[in-house]
Design a protein around this motif. Sequence first.
Motif, short mmCIF file in Angstrom:
data_model
loop_
_atom_site.label_atom_id
_atom_site.label_comp_id
_atom_site.label_asym_id
_atom_site.label_seq_id
_atom_site.Cartn_x
_atom_site.Cartn_y
_atom_site.Cartn_z
N GLN A 17 -17.36 2.14 25.44
CA GLN A 17 -18.10 2.38 26.68
C GLN A 17 -19.59 2.26 26.41
N SER A 59 -20.38 13.90 34.84
CA SER A 59 -20.06 13.77 36.26
C SER A 59 -19.92 15.09 37.02
N ASP A 60 -19.67 16.17 36.30
CA ASP A 60 -19.44 17.47 36.96
C ASP A 60 -20.70 18.33 36.83
N PRO A 118 -9.21 10.70 23.00
CA PRO A 118 -9.15 10.70 24.47
C PRO A 118 -9.76 11.96 25.09
N SER A 119 -9.55 13.12 24.46
CA SER A 119 -10.14 14.36 24.99
C SER A 119 -11.66 14.36 24.83
N ILE A 125 -12.50 20.67 22.06
CA ILE A 125 -11.34 19.78 22.04
C ILE A 125 -10.65 19.90 20.69
N HIS A 140 -17.33 12.35 29.78
CA HIS A 140 -17.38 11.95 31.19
C HIS A 140 -17.46 13.17 32.12
N GLU A 141 -16.77 14.23 31.73
CA GLU A 141 -16.80 15.44 32.56
C GLU A 141 -18.20 16.04 32.60
N ILE A 197 -13.58 11.64 24.91
CA ILE A 197 -14.06 10.75 25.97
C ILE A 197 -14.04 11.48 27.32
N LYS A 198 -12.96 12.20 27.58
CA LYS A 198 -12.85 12.94 28.84
C LYS A 198 -13.95 14.01 28.94
N ALA A 199 -14.23 14.72 27.84
CA ALA A 199 -15.26 15.76 27.84
C ALA A 199 -16.64 15.16 28.12
#
Length: 159
Positions: free
Chosen positions: A13, A123-124, A112-113, A106, A119-120, A115-117
Motif C-alpha cells: 500500500q 479512518s476512525d 493482516p491485523s 495485535i 487503516h483503522e 494492516i487493519k490497525a
Amino acid sequence: KGVEEVLRAFAGQNAVALYVFGEGDLAYLVEEYAKDNSHIMYFGKVSEQEVVNSIRDSAFIIAHPMFEEPFGRYILHSLATLKPLISSYSGAVSELVRNRENGLLIKKGDIPSLIKAIHELMSDNSLYEKIIDNLVAERSDFQIEKVAKIRLNILSRKL
C-alpha cells in the motif's frame, strides 16, 4: 523488533508513509524495501531527538516486537508525543498498552491485523481522538514530580 513484518504490511500500500530508524542485521532488507517502495523511508541510526521529532510529525507509532520485551522506549515515545501506538501483545507492552484505550494491540506476526490497525487509526477519527485523550490523562502519571514522590515514599519505608 518485527521490522520484516512491518515492511511487508507497508509494501502493498502507499496511503501511509513509513519511517524506519535504527541499524542492525536487517538494515539491508529495509534498504531494499525503501528502494522498491517510495513511501518507505530508511534513516539509519539517528539521534533520540531526531526520532522524537519525527514521531511528533507522524500520525502514530508502530513497534511490533516479535519477542518478549521488558520495556520499550516506544511506549514512552507514545506518551511523550501523544501519538497512538500499534504494537503486539509482548512483555510490558501488554501490561501498559490497553487495546483500543491507549493504543492498538495485535498478535505477533499477524500482518493482516497490522494492516487493519493502520487503516483503522487512519479512518476512525473517534477512536484516534479517544486514544489521544487517554494518553493525555496517563501522561500525568509519568511526571517527574509524581514519580519522584512515589520513589521517595518507597525508599523512606525501607529505611
